[in-house]
Structures are given as structure tokens and as C-alpha cells.
Design an enzyme around this catalytic site. Structure first.
Site, PDB file in Angstrom:
ATOM      1  N   GLU A   1     -33.155  10.323  10.207  1.00  0.00           N
ATOM      2  CA  GLU A   1     -32.708  10.309   8.674  1.00  0.00           C
ATOM      3  C   GLU A   1     -31.721   9.557   8.413  1.00  0.00           C
ATOM      4  O   GLU A   1     -30.587   9.739   8.785  1.00  0.00           O
ATOM      5  CB  GLU A   1     -32.532  11.831   8.207  1.00  0.00           C
ATOM      6  CG  GLU A   1     -33.658  12.993   8.489  1.00  0.00           C
ATOM      7  CD  GLU A   1     -33.213  14.312   8.717  1.00  0.00           C
ATOM      8  OE1 GLU A   1     -32.286  14.643   8.205  1.00  0.00           O
ATOM      9  OE2 GLU A   1     -34.117  15.076   9.263  1.00  0.00           O
TER      10      GLU A   1
ATOM     11  N   GLU B   1     -37.057  17.305  10.994  1.00  0.00           N
ATOM     12  CA  GLU B   1     -36.659  17.094  12.328  1.00  0.00           C
ATOM     13  C   GLU B   1     -37.610  17.633  13.700  1.00  0.00           C
ATOM     14  O   GLU B   1     -37.663  16.776  14.702  1.00  0.00           O
ATOM     15  CB  GLU B   1     -35.407  18.396  12.730  1.00  0.00           C
ATOM     16  CG  GLU B   1     -34.091  17.863  12.078  1.00  0.00           C
ATOM     17  CD  GLU B   1     -34.068  17.899  10.596  1.00  0.00           C
ATOM     18  OE1 GLU B   1     -34.935  18.408   9.873  1.00  0.00           O
ATOM     19  OE2 GLU B   1     -33.088  17.584  10.054  1.00  0.00           O
TER      20      GLU B   1
ATOM     21  N   GLN C   1     -28.851  14.348  11.846  1.00  0.00           N
ATOM     22  CA  GLN C   1     -27.851  13.747  11.133  1.00  0.00           C
ATOM     23  C   GLN C   1     -26.696  14.670  11.355  1.00  0.00           C
ATOM     24  O   GLN C   1     -25.396  14.143  11.350  1.00  0.00           O
ATOM     25  CB  GLN C   1     -28.354  14.076   9.480  1.00  0.00           C
ATOM     26  CG  GLN C   1     -27.305  13.162   8.718  1.00  0.00           C
ATOM     27  CD  GLN C   1     -28.031  13.035   7.332  1.00  0.00           C
ATOM     28  OE1 GLN C   1     -28.456  13.922   6.521  1.00  0.00           O
ATOM     29  NE2 GLN C   1     -28.749  12.065   7.142  1.00  0.00           N
ATOM     30  N   PHE C   2     -26.534  15.988  11.527  1.00  0.00           N
ATOM     31  CA  PHE C   2     -25.774  16.613  12.297  1.00  0.00           C
ATOM     32  C   PHE C   2     -26.445  17.558  13.302  1.00  0.00           C
ATOM     33  O   PHE C   2     -27.501  17.960  13.098  1.00  0.00           O
ATOM     34  CB  PHE C   2     -25.316  17.897  11.265  1.00  0.00           C
ATOM     35  CG  PHE C   2     -24.025  17.146  10.197  1.00  0.00           C
ATOM     36  CD1 PHE C   2     -22.727  17.430  10.479  1.00  0.00           C
ATOM     37  CD2 PHE C   2     -24.597  16.499   9.222  1.00  0.00           C
ATOM     38  CE1 PHE C   2     -21.842  16.523   9.403  1.00  0.00           C
ATOM     39  CE2 PHE C   2     -23.501  15.809   8.212  1.00  0.00           C
ATOM     40  CZ  PHE C   2     -22.307  15.860   8.467  1.00  0.00           C
TER      41      PHE C   2
ATOM     42  N   ASP D   1     -26.075  20.427  13.731  1.00  0.00           N
ATOM     43  CA  ASP D   1     -26.768  21.647  13.550  1.00  0.00           C
ATOM     44  C   ASP D   1     -28.186  21.806  13.219  1.00  0.00           C
ATOM     45  O   ASP D   1     -29.042  22.989  13.342  1.00  0.00           O
ATOM     46  CB  ASP D   1     -25.943  22.163  12.251  1.00  0.00           C
ATOM     47  CG  ASP D   1     -24.607  22.079  12.390  1.00  0.00           C
ATOM     48  OD1 ASP D   1     -23.705  22.993  12.370  1.00  0.00           O
ATOM     49  OD2 ASP D   1     -24.018  20.973  12.527  1.00  0.00           O
ATOM     50  N   PHE D   2     -28.769  20.566  12.784  1.00  0.00           N
ATOM     51  CA  PHE D   2     -30.031  20.570  12.311  1.00  0.00           C
ATOM     52  C   PHE D   2     -31.131  20.508  13.701  1.00  0.00           C
ATOM     53  O   PHE D   2     -32.291  20.422  13.222  1.00  0.00           O
ATOM     54  CB  PHE D   2     -30.392  19.248  11.305  1.00  0.00           C
ATOM     55  CG  PHE D   2     -29.477  19.708  10.201  1.00  0.00           C
ATOM     56  CD1 PHE D   2     -29.344  20.751   9.503  1.00  0.00           C
ATOM     57  CD2 PHE D   2     -28.519  18.648   9.804  1.00  0.00           C
ATOM     58  CE1 PHE D   2     -28.720  20.864   8.400  1.00  0.00           C
ATOM     59  CE2 PHE D   2     -27.707  18.867   8.802  1.00  0.00           C
ATOM     60  CZ  PHE D   2     -27.454  20.203   8.075  1.00  0.00           C
ATOM     61  N   ILE D   3     -30.609  20.370  14.634  1.00  0.00           N
ATOM     62  CA  ILE D   3     -31.345  20.244  16.158  1.00  0.00           C
ATOM     63  C   ILE D   3     -32.070  21.530  15.979  1.00  0.00           C
ATOM     64  O   ILE D   3     -33.395  21.476  16.629  1.00  0.00           O
ATOM     65  CB  ILE D   3     -30.611  20.183  17.211  1.00  0.00           C
ATOM     66  CG1 ILE D   3     -31.331  19.640  18.537  1.00  0.00           C
ATOM     67  CG2 ILE D   3     -29.869  21.626  17.457  1.00  0.00           C
ATOM     68  CD1 ILE D   3     -30.449  19.199  19.437  1.00  0.00           C
TER      69      ILE D   3
ATOM     70  N   HIS E   1     -22.291  22.863   9.673  1.00  0.00           N
ATOM     71  CA  HIS E   1     -21.816  21.205   9.984  1.00  0.00           C
ATOM     72  C   HIS E   1     -20.877  21.166  11.057  1.00  0.00           C
ATOM     73  O   HIS E   1     -20.211  20.249  11.219  1.00  0.00           O
ATOM     74  CB  HIS E   1     -21.412  20.480   8.630  1.00  0.00           C
ATOM     75  CG  HIS E   1     -22.636  20.128   7.775  1.00  0.00           C
ATOM     76  ND1 HIS E   1     -23.050  21.507   6.979  1.00  0.00           N
ATOM     77  CD2 HIS E   1     -23.362  19.190   7.370  1.00  0.00           C
ATOM     78  CE1 HIS E   1     -24.050  20.987   6.070  1.00  0.00           C
ATOM     79  NE2 HIS E   1     -24.097  19.453   6.441  1.00  0.00           N
TER      80      HIS E   1
END
Ligand code: TPP
Ligand code: MG
Lengths: 342, 388
Positions: free
Chosen positions: A45, A76, A98-99, A101-103, A143
Site C-alpha cells: 500500500e 493485506e 504499512q505497519f 500490525d496489519f499483518i 501501530h
């Protein structure tokens, strides 16, 4: 409408080597790999014209075009799945979250597809999944993640996390060349830290995956750590030195598979161990290492193994809360004193 | 082994199905997009205002104006605080798109629920959350609703029908579906509004949540904010649809396109959709066409924006300007009345901001509390080292 003429902007090709922060080192590594190998491409992204939220991929799109620098929808699952598919075709995707965390939104495909392909039918997935991780930057519960423990219990995923610019570049190159899926975590607090700026060699080098590094030698006790906590450990070691304690610090660099040899050699030398990590304590990598030591180095230990980690809560936002959450240098110092006196 | 259906049983199953079928067989595709309140080109040199037809009374229109101004000025105050380094994290603006959040939320009943995203501060304020809570959240203060644990509008107030979001986009859509399942079991006749961006609609969670709400015929209104960007990514890279409203067809639900910078239209379209949903019609998608004039957050240099685009929207299509013109032209109020509202709002903001600034930061140890019900599980204090 908004895709019309852009404001004039073009980011320069990074130097080959030279003084670099960690973020520049990663960018150099990806850039050089894309030059070296046409199958390497970037997907994520805002990685294109914007150059990524932390500018790791800055300028790549100007150099390599939008076929090799793919801006994705906020999906994702699609990023991970598409990286897997392209990797099966012989491409080498470098996918960005992007962070980190979004995995979580790509968890299914990572743990069920990427991790198991080789085992099920011999098909390796040579993909890198990278992104900014880590707390201590006042970014709150969504984040600040350290994600390694979610994946340690999934066989088939390699996990690396550098703590120096040199290692960051060497490890990203090694990850891109690796035949299997590699999760590459970048501590966002280290990206632009002046303390980590160093002169990188101009020649092509890699840092082998699966190899820890003794970043400070000592005789009295070992601190096993990685990522931003390496700096905390080094700061503590310096303070302890004034008290006459000689502390060894190991930077794991690779979290899966663990470099048992380096860990065991150090512990057999010092006989006292602190395992220090930033993710919450329960279920963290510290428990795994402690179990390994009790199985394979029990006779050499002179004291209980200490785990220092964040408390078992989400990462809070407010500075005093986050400072309490995270293990601080003073916590390491006082734990080391007690351990040495045990 | 499971029993194989026999020919006859399958046949009779089909027969039963056919009898229940109230639609003609064969493929059926019907776009149900209402464009009654969609944006339209301004006529000959006449600047844009707001839609003519409205059921809103003058005092309601002025209240709407108050919320619009409140939203803009709270955000401006936040930017001030940010520049003074009093905000701990980032500041995210809804500049130029405030009408969408304010107008849509204003159409709801007190018992209805919303889940906003970061650019829907207006909806949060309309739902009765006080600016002081917002200021305290941004400054990570102890008196904020999350006590400094989470940031900006990441909290909630069940009593006010406000479910705060998490950062992970799309995740709140299934949560709101669940809110409505709960409400249905409790015989509460409420609707829920979930806000989502052109980017957030690309997530799997969005799809799963809306699909579920649609098949359950739950009164979920999804406000899809077409503001041209998701961080730096243009909407053309999020979806191959021209309008986000087209996506509704994939869920079998109706949709509307509304001029998101026309606060009256946003109100009317939501009122209409909420009535429909409340009557048992099920989920509705409302696409609001608007424009994000600021960067993703204050740090974003907007290098990816075409030149003059922002200026055009600022000059010709600002939701507050448009509504002011409307109020004056329609003689709802004179300028001095509007000025009076603005000074009242400014005063209220200063008071709330001062309150939030006077709050202490939380004590560090408070971090350990509240993961679980602490009457059952003790707080997660840092364990002592080598002490029995
Ligand atoms: C699942 C997920 N992936 C990535 C992000 C990072 N992120 C935060 S906001 C944003 C862009 C959002 O765009 P849009 O949905 O259009 O909302 P807008 O900011 O325009 O209001 C992104 C990619 C996120 N929050 N959640
Ligand atoms: Mg958007």
C-alpha cells in the site's frame, strides 16, 4: 482526477554503501536486489509514488516502473496471496505491510499458504514480507506491534529483525535471495536513529539468515535480545561495566530458525542469562529460549533464567503508560545486578 | 457416510424451492442506485449551495451549522495543539468533508449506533461526545475516556450509540452487523451507521461484514466516503468500479450517491435510507462524493496530488461555505446570527481544551489495569525479578 499531473518529484538512486541510517540501508538493499535480479518486485500500500509510509521504497517506482512497484488496494490478504502466487511463478516479491500490525489481515494466507507450500508439495515461496514493527513511539495499540510470537509457532516461516543499518541491508538481501518465505521486521524507532547511522561497504554483501551476533563480549552474564532492545541492553551493559560487571549481549537477528550454537556458546561461558524482548512476556520468544536453555544448557547455568519483556497488556498510547509497559534500561540494570549476585 | 440424496428427494427439494421463489428464474441484475442527491455541476456562474428540498426546520438547520463549525474548529484547535507538541500522536483532518459525517449522523435517532473512522469526527460530535474528550484523547491525558490507553476517537460510549473504531480498516463493519443482531434479539428498532473510506472498502472484513448484514436484512447503513484518496492511493487503484455505490449490487442491496459536501443532502439521503432500513428493508450503501483537502495526516506532504486540485475544492466546493450561502440565501439566518454561533462554538472549544490541558497524564502503573476484569484476574504488573 487525482491521478493527473503530479507535483514534480523524483527521489535519487541511493548510494551504493556509504553512510546510511537503517531506513536508507533497507532501501539500498531492495534497490540493489531489483537491479541485480529482474524477478524482484515490490508490492504494498502506497509503496509507489508515495514511496511507502516510512519511505523505504522511495523512488523505486521512478526507476523500475509500476509493473515492478505495485500499489495495492487496502487488502493485506490480496498482498500476501498475490505475493505467494507470483513467487510460485518464479518471481521474488517484497511485500510491504504499512505497519506490521496489519499483518493480521494477511495472517491466513501467511500461515496457511506461504508457510506450508514447500512441505505439502515441494513448492518454495521465495517471498519477503516486511514492515515497520515495534513500540516506544507513542503510537498506541494498533501501530506498535511486535508480531514475532504470532508466527514462531508456525513452521515454515523464517523471521528476521535487524538492529543495525549494516544488518538491515545484509538481511534484506539475504531474505530476498532466500528460497522460503521470510518475515522481515523493521523497528520503526530505529529507522532514522542517528546513533545507528554507519558507513556501509560499497560491495554486495549479505547477512546470513539463522546467524545471531555477539555484539558485546562479556564474562559475567549474557543478555539475549534483538531489535530496538539491543540498544537498551547495550546501554545497560555500559552502566553495569562501571560496577565491574562484564555483560555479553547477543543480537539474535534471526528469530526463526534460532541460532542455537551462538546462544549456547555464550551461556556456557557466562552461566547467567537475561532474555530481553519488547513483545509481551507471556507466550513471547523469551519462553522458547528459556526452554531451550533448560534443555540444552542446564548444567552450565548458575542462576535462574530471567525474562524481561513488556507487560501482558496491549501497547498503551500515553507516554507514562508506554514507559511502564516497556522494559527500560533501569529494569535491565537492576535485574542484572540481582542475577549477578544470585 | 452421509446419505446420498435420492433422485426423488432432490426433485422434491427443488419443487419446494420453486414454490418459495418469488422472482422469475434466470440471471437477474438490477442496479438500484439512487442519484437524487448526487452532486451536480453548478449552473452558469452560480456558486454551489445546498439542496433545496428539506424537511429540516430552521433551528435544526442552525444546529447543523453549529456542528459543522464545531467539527472544523475542533480540528483546527487540534492542529494548534499538535504544533505546540501537545498532541502525542498524529492529527487527521476531515477538512472539506465535514458535511458527510455531520449530515449523515444528524439524521439518526438517539438510540441508533454509529462507528466512525478518523475523518468522521463530525459524526462523533453529533452523537453527543464532548470536544473535551477528544482533546484529552489526543493529548493522551488521564481524564480522557480511554485514560491514555488509546488515541483520538478510539473509544466508545454505548449509552450514546458510539462504537469507536480500531485502526484496522473494515473490521468495524462485521461488528456493527453484530450490534444489529443483538438489537434485533432485544427487539430494539435501531439502525446502525458504519463509515468507511474508498480504501477501507477493499478489505476482506468489509466484504464479509456487509454481505452478512445484507443476507440478514439488518438495518445497516454504510456510508462510503469517496474522498479521492486512501493515504496516497487514488480510488482508481482501489476499485474498478466508477462509483462505490455500484458495489451494492454485489450484496443485493440498494445504494445512493450523495453530494458529500452538501450537508442537507447528506441529511436527507440518510434519513430516507434509515427509514427504509428501519421498516425492514435491510442494509443500504450510501456513497458520499467528497474530497480530502489535507494529507492523510498532518505530516503528509501530498506530493501525489495534482496541482490546483486542492485549491479548486477549497474555493468552489467547501461544505461550510456552501451551507453558509444556503442559510443566508434562504433567509434562515442573517450573518450576525451565524457569527454568534461561531463565537459560542469557539468559547465552548476553548473551555473544553483548557479542561483537557489541565488533566494530568496517567500514572505509569495504570497501564497494568483493565486487560481483564480485575476482580477476577489481577492487573498485569511487571513481575519482580528473583524475589519470592
Ligand atoms: C487493514 C488496514 N491496512 C492498512 C491500514 C493503514 N491505513 C490507515 S488509513 C489508510 C488509508 C485509508 O483510506 P480510506 O479508507 O479511503 O479513508 P480516508 O483516509 O480517505 O478517510 C491506510 C492504508 C489500516 N488502517 N488498516
Ligand atoms: Mg479515502
Amino acid at each position: 482526477m487525482s491521478t493527473a499531473v503530479k507535483k514534480e518529484h523524483r527521489s535519487a538512486r541511493p548510494e551504493r554503501g556509504g553512510p546510511a541510517t537503517m531506513v536508507e540501508a533497507i532501501r539500498q538493499g531492495i534497490w540493489e536486489e531489483m537491479e541485480r535480479d529482474p524477478t524482484v518486485f515490490v508490492i504494498g500500500e502506497d509503496v509507489g509514488a508515495f514511496g511507502g509510509a516510512f519511505k523505504v521504497t522511495d523512488g523505486l517506482i521512478d526507476e523500475f516502473g509500476k509493473e515492478r512497484v505495485i500499489d495495492t488496494p487496502i487488502s493485506e490478504g490480496a498482498i500476501v496471496g498475490a505475493a505467494c502466487g507470483a513467487a510460485l511463478m518464479g518471481m521474488r516479491p517484497v511485500a510491504e505491510f504499512q505497519f506490521i500490525d496489519f499483518i493480521s489481515a494477511g495472517f491466513d494466507l501467511l500461515t496457511n499458504y506461504a508457510a506450508k507450500c514447500r512441505y505439502r508439495w515441494g513448492a518454495g515461496i521465495p517471498a519477503v514480507f516486511r514492515g515497520p514493527c515495534g513500540s516506544g513511539v507513542r503510537s498506541g495499540p494498533f501501530h506498535s506491534l511486535n508480531a514475532e510470537a504470532f508466527f514462531l509457532n508456525t513452521a515454515g516461516l523464517k523471521i528476521v529483525e535487524p538492529s543495525t543499518a549494516y544488518d538491515a541491508k545484509g538481511l534484506i538481501k539475504a531474505a530476498i535471495r532466500d528460497p522460503d518465505p521470510v518475515l522481515y521486521f523493521e523497528h520503526k524507532k530505529l529507522y532514522r536513529l542517528p546513533r545507528l547511522r554507519e558507513d556501509l561497504p560499497a560491495d554486495d554483501y549479505i547477512v546470513e539468515i539463522g546467524k545471531a551476533k555477539v555484539v558485546r563480549e562479556g564474562r559475567d552474564l549474557t543478555i539475549i535480545t534483538f531489535g530496538a532492545m539491543v540498544l537498551t541492553a547495550l546501554d545497560a551493559a555500559e552502566e553495569l561495566e562501571k560496577e565491574g560487571l562484564d555483560v555479553e549481549v547477543i543480537d539474535l537477528r534471526t528469530l526463526a530458525p534460532l541460532d542455537k550454537a551462538t546462544i549456547l556458546a555464550s551461556v556456557k561461558k557466562t552461566s547467567r542469562v537475561i532474555i530481553l524482548h519488547e513483545a509481551s512476556r507471556t507466550g513471547g520468544i523469551g519462553g522458547e529460549i528459556a526452554a531451550l536453555l533448560s534443555e540444552e544448557a542446564f548444567e552450565w547455568l548458575d542462576a535462574p533464567i530471567i525474562r524481561l519483556a513488556s507487560i501482558d497488556t496491549p501497547v498503551p498510547y500515553s507516554p507514562p503508560l508506554e514507559d511502564y509497559y516497556l522494559p527500560q534500561t533501569k529494569d535491565v540494570v537492576s535485574a542484572a545486578r540481582k542475577l549477578a549476585a544470585y | 457416510m452421509a446419505e446420498q440424496p435420492t433422485k426423488t428427494s432432490r426433485k422434491s427439494e427443488q419443487g419446494a424451492h420453486a414454490k418459495r421463489r418469488d422472482r422469475p428464474p434466470g440471471p437477474r441484475f438490477e442496479m438500484r442506485i439512487s442519484t437524487k442527491y448526487a452532486p451536480h455541476e453548478p449552473s452558469e456562474g452560480k456558486p454551489l449551495t445546498c439542496t433545496d428540498e428539506t424537511s429540516l426546520k430552521p433551528d435544526q438547520l442552525l444546529e447543523l451549522y453549529r456542528y459543522l463549525k464545531l467539527t472544523r474548529l475542533v480540528e483546527e484547535r487540534l492542529v494548534n495543539l499538535y504544533r505546540q507538541t501537545k498532541v502525542v500522536g498524529g492529527v487527521f483532518r476531515s477538512l472539506g468533508q465535514e458535511a458527510t459525517a455531520v449530515g449523515t449522523a444528524y439524521a439518526l435517532q438517539p438510540g441508533d449506533f454509529i462507528t466512525p473512522l478518523i475523518r468522521d469526527l463530525g459524526a462523533v460530535l453529533v452523537k453527543g461526545i464532548r470536544p473535551r474528550d477528544i482533546f484529552a484523547q489526543y493529548m493522551a491525558k488521564a481524564w480522557g475516556p480511554s485514560g491514555g490507553r488509546d488515541l483520538n476517537i478510539h473509544f466508545g460510549d454505548m449509552g450514546k450509540g458510539f462504537i469507536g473504531p480500531i485502526s484496522h480498516l473494515g473490521d468495524m463493519i462485521p461488528v456493527m452487523t453484530g450490534i444489529l443482531i443483538g438489537a434485533r434479539m432485544q427487539k430494539k428498532e435501531i439502525v446502525a451507521v458504519a463509515y468507511i473510506g474508498d480504501g477501507g472498502m477493499s478489505t476482506g472484513a468489509f466484504h464479509e461484514g456487509l454481505n452478512f448484514a445484507a443476507v440478514q436484512r439488518l438495518p445497516l447503513l454504510v456510508i462510503a466516503e469517496y474522498n479521492h484518496f486512501a493515504y496516497s492511493t487514488p480510488t482508481s487503484l482501489q476499485t474498478a468500479c466508477r462509483d462505490l455505490a455500484e458495489k451494492a449490487a454485489g450484496y443485493g442491496i440498494p445504494s445512493h450517491i450523495v453530494d458529500g459536501n452538501d450537508v442537507v443532502a447528506c441529511y436527507e439521503v440518510t434519513k430516507h435510507a434509515a427509514d427504509y432500513a428501519r421498516r425492514g428493508g435491510g442494509a443500504v450503501l450510501i456513497e458520499a462524493k467528497t474530497y480530502r483537502r489535507k494529507g492523510h495526516a498532518e505530516h503528509d506532504d501530498q506530493r501525489y496530488v495534482a496541482p490546483d486540485e486542492i485549491e479548486w475544492w477549497e474555493k468552489h466546493n467547501d461544505p461550510v461555505d456552501r451551507f453558509e450561502k444556503y442559510l443566508l440565501e434562504k433567509n434562515v439566518a442573517k450573518q450576525d446570527k451565524l457569527d454568534e454561533i461561531v463565537s459560542e462554538v469557539t468559547r465552548a472549544i476553548e473551555e473544553d481544551c483548557a479542561w483537557a490541558e489541565s488533566s494530568p497524564l496517567p500514572e505509569g502503573e495504570k497501564a497494568a489495569y483493565g486487560v481483564f476484569d480485575n476482580s477476577i484476574v489481577p492487573p498485569a504488573f511487571r513481575p519482580p525479578v528473583l524475589e519470592k
